[in-house]
Design a protein around this motif. Structure first.
Motif, PDB file in Angstrom:
ATOM      1  N   GLN A  97       0.809  -1.212   0.000  1.00  0.00           N
ATOM      2  CA  GLN A  97       0.000   0.000   0.000  1.00  0.00           C
ATOM      3  C   GLN A  97       0.847   1.268   0.000  1.00  0.00           C
ATOM      4  N   ALA A  98       2.091   1.155   0.472  1.00  0.00           N
ATOM      5  CA  ALA A  98       2.979   2.323   0.520  1.00  0.00           C
ATOM      6  C   ALA A  98       3.809   2.485  -0.751  1.00  0.00           C
ATOM      7  N   MET A  99       3.714   1.539  -1.672  1.00  0.00           N
ATOM      8  CA  MET A  99       4.524   1.622  -2.882  1.00  0.00           C
ATOM      9  C   MET A  99       4.034   2.747  -3.791  1.00  0.00           C
ATOM     10  N   PRO A 100       4.950   3.428  -4.475  1.00  0.00           N
ATOM     11  CA  PRO A 100       4.558   4.525  -5.377  1.00  0.00           C
ATOM     12  C   PRO A 100       3.668   4.025  -6.506  1.00  0.00           C
ATOM     13  N   ALA A 101       2.771   4.894  -6.954  1.00  0.00           N
ATOM     14  CA  ALA A 101       1.914   4.563  -8.094  1.00  0.00           C
ATOM     15  C   ALA A 101       2.783   4.218  -9.298  1.00  0.00           C
ATOM     16  N   GLY A 102       2.399   3.210 -10.005  1.00  0.00           N
ATOM     17  CA  GLY A 102       3.144   2.793 -11.187  1.00  0.00           C
ATOM     18  C   GLY A 102       4.040   1.596 -10.954  1.00  0.00           C
ATOM     19  N   GLU A 103       4.357   1.288  -9.684  1.00  0.00           N
ATOM     20  CA  GLU A 103       5.203   0.129  -9.404  1.00  0.00           C
ATOM     21  C   GLU A 103       4.396  -1.144  -9.210  1.00  0.00           C
ATOM     22  N   LEU A 104       3.087  -1.006  -9.123  1.00  0.00           N
ATOM     23  CA  LEU A 104       2.187  -2.146  -9.024  1.00  0.00           C
ATOM     24  C   LEU A 104       1.131  -2.033 -10.115  1.00  0.00           C
ATOM     25  N   ARG A 105       0.552  -3.158 -10.496  1.00  0.00           N
ATOM     26  CA  ARG A 105      -0.643  -3.086 -11.314  1.00  0.00           C
ATOM     27  C   ARG A 105      -1.738  -2.405 -10.492  1.00  0.00           C
ATOM     28  N   PRO A 106      -2.624  -1.662 -11.142  1.00  0.00           N
ATOM     29  CA  PRO A 106      -3.525  -0.780 -10.383  1.00  0.00           C
ATOM     30  C   PRO A 106      -4.403  -1.485  -9.359  1.00  0.00           C
ATOM     31  N   PHE A 107      -4.693  -2.758  -9.572  1.00  0.00           N
ATOM     32  CA  PHE A 107      -5.593  -3.470  -8.665  1.00  0.00           C
ATOM     33  C   PHE A 107      -4.871  -4.247  -7.563  1.00  0.00           C
ATOM     34  N   GLU A 108      -3.544  -4.287  -7.578  1.00  0.00           N
ATOM     35  CA  GLU A 108      -2.813  -5.206  -6.706  1.00  0.00           C
ATOM     36  C   GLU A 108      -3.012  -4.941  -5.221  1.00  0.00           C
ATOM     37  N   ALA A 109      -2.975  -3.680  -4.816  1.00  0.00           N
ATOM     38  CA  ALA A 109      -3.115  -3.385  -3.387  1.00  0.00           C
ATOM     39  C   ALA A 109      -4.497  -3.801  -2.892  1.00  0.00           C
ATOM     40  N   GLU A 110      -5.526  -3.561  -3.701  1.00  0.00           N
ATOM     41  CA  GLU A 110      -6.870  -3.980  -3.301  1.00  0.00           C
ATOM     42  C   GLU A 110      -6.998  -5.498  -3.281  1.00  0.00           C
ATOM     43  N   LEU A 111      -6.431  -6.164  -4.258  1.00  0.00           N
ATOM     44  CA  LEU A 111      -6.463  -7.627  -4.269  1.00  0.00           C
ATOM     45  C   LEU A 111      -5.768  -8.184  -3.038  1.00  0.00           C
ATOM     46  N   ALA A 112      -4.627  -7.624  -2.699  1.00  0.00           N
ATOM     47  CA  ALA A 112      -3.898  -8.088  -1.517  1.00  0.00           C
ATOM     48  C   ALA A 112      -4.720  -7.874  -0.249  1.00  0.00           C
ATOM     49  N   HIS A 113      -5.401  -6.741  -0.144  1.00  0.00           N
ATOM     50  CA  HIS A 113      -6.238  -6.490   1.035  1.00  0.00           C
ATOM     51  C   HIS A 113      -7.362  -7.516   1.132  1.00  0.00           C
ATOM     52  N   TYR A 114      -7.991  -7.812   0.012  1.00  0.00           N
ATOM     53  CA  TYR A 114      -9.074  -8.802  -0.005  1.00  0.00           C
ATOM     54  C   TYR A 114      -8.573 -10.176   0.428  1.00  0.00           C
ATOM     55  N   GLU A 115      -7.404 -10.569  -0.074  1.00  0.00           N
ATOM     56  CA  GLU A 115      -6.854 -11.870   0.325  1.00  0.00           C
ATOM     57  C   GLU A 115      -6.446 -11.863   1.798  1.00  0.00           C
ATOM     58  N   TRP A 116      -5.924 -10.726   2.271  1.00  0.00           N
ATOM     59  CA  TRP A 116      -5.521 -10.635   3.668  1.00  0.00           C
ATOM     60  C   TRP A 116      -6.726 -10.757   4.599  1.00  0.00           C
ATOM     61  N   LEU A 117      -7.886 -10.253   4.168  1.00  0.00           N
ATOM     62  CA  LEU A 117      -9.078 -10.346   5.009  1.00  0.00           C
ATOM     63  C   LEU A 117      -9.399 -11.789   5.371  1.00  0.00           C
ATOM     64  N   GLU A 118      -9.140 -12.713   4.453  1.00  0.00           N
ATOM     65  CA  GLU A 118      -9.422 -14.121   4.747  1.00  0.00           C
ATOM     66  C   GLU A 118      -8.619 -14.597   5.960  1.00  0.00           C
ATOM     67  N   LEU A 119      -7.328 -14.262   5.987  1.00  0.00           N
ATOM     68  CA  LEU A 119      -6.498 -14.650   7.128  1.00  0.00           C
ATOM     69  C   LEU A 119      -6.938 -13.909   8.381  1.00  0.00           C
ATOM     70  N   ALA A 120      -7.241 -12.617   8.260  1.00  0.00           N
ATOM     71  CA  ALA A 120      -7.657 -11.825   9.421  1.00  0.00           C
ATOM     72  C   ALA A 120      -8.910 -12.409  10.062  1.00  0.00           C
ATOM     73  N   VAL A 121      -9.845 -12.834   9.240  1.00  0.00           N
ATOM     74  CA  VAL A 121     -11.081 -13.433   9.763  1.00  0.00           C
ATOM     75  C   VAL A 121     -10.808 -14.808  10.351  1.00  0.00           C
ATOM     76  N   ASP A 122      -9.957 -15.565   9.698  1.00  0.00           N
ATOM     77  CA  ASP A 122      -9.665 -16.929  10.160  1.00  0.00           C
ATOM     78  C   ASP A 122      -9.053 -16.931  11.559  1.00  0.00           C
ATOM     79  N   VAL A 123      -8.214 -15.941  11.862  1.00  0.00           N
ATOM     80  CA  VAL A 123      -7.521 -15.918  13.162  1.00  0.00           C
ATOM     81  C   VAL A 123      -8.146 -14.924  14.137  1.00  0.00           C
ATOM     82  N   ALA A 124      -9.248 -14.281  13.741  1.00  0.00           N
ATOM     83  CA  ALA A 124      -9.866 -13.271  14.598  1.00  0.00           C
ATOM     84  C   ALA A 124     -10.315 -13.893  15.920  1.00  0.00           C
ATOM     85  N   ARG A 125     -10.104 -13.149  16.997  1.00  0.00           N
ATOM     86  CA  ARG A 125     -10.577 -13.599  18.297  1.00  0.00           C
ATOM     87  C   ARG A 125     -12.091 -13.425  18.389  1.00  0.00           C
ATOM     88  N   GLY A 126     -12.680 -14.191  19.281  1.00  0.00           N
ATOM     89  CA  GLY A 126     -14.119 -14.084  19.471  1.00  0.00           C
ATOM     90  C   GLY A 126     -14.851 -15.236  18.819  1.00  0.00           C
TER      91      GLY A 126
END
Length: 247
Positions: free
Chosen positions: A90-119
């Motif tokens: 998310q901190a990488m300068p514009a142009g060094e990633l494909r435009p959708f990569e940061a959002e795709l990574a966030h979506y994939e990260w949510l799966e792990l965040a939910v899997d290990v979430a407390r409660g």
């Protein structure tokens, strides 16, 4: 001793840019280099499998090594490496990633965040269906997360890589009543309802639906029946907790 450890850590982060510490044979250095890279790369690949599939071996290795060399993690916990990698992207300068990569990574990260979430998944609502909605409070489960994206990240893969943003995509990631991670695409209206539940604090369901009715130019009576039905459906799925606070 501490100076030697710092020198070794710096070298392992950037073995091509720094000279190796003195007095350590190359065979041992190679073992350490491989261990550091393989461990970190393994955690990142397992957390972002779709993102990983979009890179060839050389490009992926370069990306992971750039993360190791330049990103200073704020936690020693291995399970948090994926979150640190997301921050790095998310901190990488514009142009060094494909435009959708940061959002795709966030979506994939949510799966792990939910899997290990407390409660725990919230209990089923079993009270009288005619309950006074001014007495009922809705809250988003700690085992659920809502993502909002300008790219259809849930459809991205090797055969579909959009070059421009489109209509917003609202994606809910949650644990069901069997503690399995599930994904749900929401309409804009349903996503707004979830947002209001998440951000509305201790307001009652009646107050929550009244605010949305004003926002959407509807009467509270118009929205109340539909909104309450949807809240109960979200509760049945394990996404929203419904409760009557005790005085």
């Amino acid at each position: 001793m501490h100076q030697a450890q710092r020198e070794m850590a710096a070298y392992l982060r950037d073995p091509e840019g720094l000279a190796p510490p003195a007095g350590i044979e190359e065979r041992r250095l190679q073992i350490y280099r491989d261990l550091v890279y393989r461990n970190i790369e393994g955690f990142i690949s397992s957390a972002f499998p779709i993102l990983r599939s979009l890179y060839d071996e050389k490009a992926w290795e370069a990306r992971v090594r750039a993360f190791i060399q330049t990103h200073h993690c704020k936690t020693p916990l291995f399970l948090r490496i994926s979150e640190e990698y997301l921050t790095f992207l998310q901190a990488m300068p514009a142009g060094e990633l494909r435009p959708f990569e940061a959002e795709l990574a966030h979506y994939e990260w949510l799966e792990l965040a939910v899997d290990v979430a407390r409660g725990q998944v919230p209990p089923l609502w079993t009270s009288d269906p005619e309950e006074n909605l001014s007495d009922v409070v809705a809250s988003l489960a700690t085992t659920a997360r809502l993502g909002s994206y300008v790219y259809p990240v849930h459809r991205i893969g090797s055969s579909f890589q959009p070059e421009s943003a489109g209509d917003p995509a609202y994606l809910l990631v949650y644990r069901d009543r069997d503690n399995r991670v599930q994904f749900m695409e929401l309409s804009p209206g349903s996503a707004r309802l979830i947002q209001e539940v998440r951000d509305g604090g201790d307001n009652s369901v009646a107050e929550l639906l009244h605010r949305l009715a004003i926002e959407w130019g509807m009467s509270s009576d118009q929205l109340q029946g539909f909104g309450w039905t949807q809240l109960k459906e979200f509760n049945e799925a394990g996404i929203i907790a419904l409760s009557i606070p005790t005085v």
